[in-house]
Enzyme design. Structure first.
Site: not given
Lengths: 258, 427
Positions: B214, B218, B242-243, B286
């Protein structure tokens, strides 16, 4: 000190194994189990009740002589369509050790639906002693614990050959199986035509018996399968509708940016 | 945040004493300005945070029913699967959630590499991200041990034994890690304790990650700085929505595996209870550890460094080398969109990572069209480190980047009235 030495070297050996995997003895060709259609395959699959109940009969009459099913309780059999009375009767056929009672003694009583399947042997050593040194594995999770699942089980049960191929020498008491890793299996061929007499009149071919018991064991390994798939359909439908609505809302909110 | 909300007397009372509402608003609300051109690859950061929350929520329920003891762990997991109401659902969400977490984080990492999100002034943001990734790997590894199946036990044995490669003190470290002379009850107990602790450490790290994010906001597909308010839109409602849409798509994918192929990512062997006397013929980690596992096995004896020590250095270096990325890449241009050479090598790098995963899943002596996997693994390992340590610095010096647009808003409007297509091209 000796113990420590042994354990660290065992651990180091494990690492070595992991680092140069496959350095083990060369194995004969192991067949790939053919893929079959199972009633419980697919998004809408359910256990064929008839096959599962016949498979239970096969387990009781054939497998249970050597193999435990210790994670499954008699009450769970309602999952393959047996009634409460049937389950009570099945459980009551065997005895379990309970106690101690008020006198401090252990005692025998008929099994109840809440008991887990009674094991054929008191412990692993007893099982080995009765089986030429080999330990018959517990079958509760067998279908989940092998690559190929029910396909593998079906193939294994019907994959015995009377005579091993030329050049392969079987060890004492071993049998040749096309699908078992290493091809040598201690278990004698467990199924044959008419090895059981089905209560529902189905013709008991070796193949039919193998299919039925594989279905039963698939249920034993994943008793939640039907509920899981039913819920899954609802969850996916809900999510698809919700996501479509969120996409529309996203378009609307973003429309002033276009 | 609407004024009406802040005028509510209760909200006002709290806000005056603890400005939590303006804090939320400035973090993920309308008070956080976000570049207007983020594409869908920017969804994966918030997705990772949501998966972490899902893992903690399901994990706590599982912890209430799990017994961390070598005699009961396997049975207690089966009890969860069979007798606990919806225990199978919690367990399958948690089990597949681990795989989903890595899928999301791997995409998040590759996105950062493609768009140069690690470059000035986001170096620390990137480093914190790698630390999150390392913590996540430790958490996942210890979680995998808890069901106490065959793969659990042998994975724990193999991985803890790696520390014995440390010269002189290695053996002592391994004994110390185990709490005994082999992987046993004390090991299982401490792994459980750490598996419960580390997710909260992760939450803390994620908080710091977001804090650093922040400060400079971004990055974006163009990789150019925000020049003014015309370049940004408020996080809420644009990116929250959108998320959320992205979350819906992701949950469809996630839930498909949970309900219809819950053991797809797992190994059948882990449904066999741990047995220290029987080594599985094929110990595999894994899937998300397969690339580093391939590196571990690819390193030969080099001069005085044994293959084992070299392998361990390679395996840890596989992730740690990413910490240097902000200084290895000298190019002033962030986004690969304007870096024609780097862009091509980026995709070679992605392919190389997949090849390493594929090698990790096979035994080194297996062959692929006559080529032993050991050698495919060696070539892929050399490329991996060569890409980061040699190609990235070299390309960043030699490459001539394309001209950057003047600003985010200029680029978006220049491409016409359909920013969605511009975003598509950016991908």
């Amino acid at each position: 000190m000796m113990m420590k030495l042994f354990k660290t070297s065992a651990a180091a050996a494990a690492l070595a194994v992991a680092l140069m995997l496959g350095a083990g003895p060369a194995m004969a060709e192991v067949g790939k189990p053919p893929a079959r259609d199972w009633s419980f395959d697919g998004m809408f699959g359910t256990f064929d009740r008839g096959a599962a109940q016949r498979g239970f009969q096969v387990y009781q009459e054939v497998c249970a002589a050597c193999h435990s099913l210790k994670l499954v309780a008699y009450r769970n059999l309602s999952g393959i369509g047996l009634s409460e009375d049937q389950i009570k009767a099945i459980a009551a056929e065997v005895e379990v050790t309970d106690g101690p009672n008020d006198e401090g003694e252990m005692f025998q009583r008929p099994a109840r639906p809440s008991d887990r399947f009674v094991k054929p042997f008191a412990n692993d050593n007893a099982a080995r002693a009765a089986n030429n040194g080999a330990l018959p594995p517990d079958l509760s999770l067998m279908v989940k614990a092998r690559k190929g699942g029910a396909d593998y089980l079906q193939a294994l049960l019907t994959g015995y050959k009377e005579e091993p191929p030329a050049g392969i020498k079987l060890s004492e008491g071993m049998n040749y199986n096309l699908y078992f890793p290493g091809n040598q299996i201690a278990m004698a061929p467990p199924v044959a035509d008419d090895a059981v007499e089905y209560a529902d009149g189905t013709k008991a071919t070796a193949d039919q018996i193998a299919t039925d018991v594989a279905t039963f064991l698939a249920w034993a390994a994943e008793p939640e399968l039907e509920e899981r798939k039913r819920l899954g359909i609802k969850v996916l439908l809900f999510l698809i509708v919700l996501t479509a609505m969120m996409y529309a809302l996203k378009r609307q909110i973003w429309s002033d940016q276009h | 945040m609407s004024n009406k909300f802040l005028e509510n007397p209760v909200i006002k009372w709290i806000e005056y004493r603890l400005p939590v509402f303006s804090f939320i608003n400035e973090s993920v609300g309308s008070g956080y300005p976000t570049p207007k051109n983020l594409n869908y690859w920017w969804n994966f950061g918030s997705l990772a945070g949501i998966v972490l929350a899902i893992m903690v929520a399901t994990g706590i329920v599982l912890a209430m029913n799990y017994t961390p003891h070598v005699d009961y762990a396997f049975e207690s997991v089966e009890r969860i699967m069979r007798d606990v109401n919806y225990g199978w659902l919690m367990r399958y969400i948690h089990m597949n959630g681990g795989s989903m977490f890595f899928i999301v984080v791997y995409i998040h990492l590759f996105r950062g590499m493609y768009y140069g999100s690690y470059k000035k002034p986001r170096e620390l943001l990137w480093i914190i991200g790698i630390i999150i990734f390392l913590t996540m790997m430790a958490t996942a590894f210890m979680g995998y041990v808890l069901p106490w199946g065959q793969q659990s036990f042998w994975a724990a044995t193999v991985i803890t034994n790696l520390f014995s490669a440390i010269p002189l003190i290695g053996e002592y470290i391994v004994t110390w890690l185990w709490g005994g002379f082999s992987v046993d009850n004390p090991t299982l107990n401490r792994f459980y304790a750490f598996h419960y602790l580390l997710p909260f450490v992760l939450f803390g790290l994620v908080f710091v990650h977001l804090w650093a994010l922040h400060v400079h906001k971004s990055n974006n597909p163009l990789g150019i700085d925000i020049k003014g308010p015309q370049d940004t839109i408020p996080f809420h409602p644009y990116y929250t929505m959108k998320d959320l849409f992205g979350l819906g798509v992701f949950l469809i994918f996630f839930m498909f595996f949970v309900f219809f192929a819950p053991n797809f990512f797992g190994e059948p062997d882990n449904y066999i209870k741990a047995n220290p006397m029987v080594t599985p013929t094929h110990i595999v980690p894994e899937w998300y550890f397969l690339p580093s596992y391939a590196v571990l096995r690819a390193v030969p004896d080099i001069w005085f460094i044994s293959a084992k020590l070299g392998g361990v250095i390679g395996m840890f270096g596989f992730t740690l080398v990413l910490l240097l990325l902000p200084w290895l890449d000298r190019s002033p241009v962030r986004s690969a969109q304007f870096r024609p050479i780097y862009r091509q090598f980026f995709w070679v790098f992605v392919a190389d990572c997949f090849i390493l995963g594929w090698v990790g899943a096979n035994t080194p002596d297996a062959v692929f069209y006559g080529i032993p996997f050991l050698w495919i693994g060696r070539v892929a390992t050399v490329y991996y480190f060569g890409h980061i340590l040699v190609l990235i610095p070299l390309i960043s010096i030699l490459e001539k980047p394309k001209t950057l647009p003047d600003s985010i808003s200029a680029a978006v409007t220049a491409k016409g009235a359909a920013p969605d297509t511009a975003q598509g091209a950016a991908e």
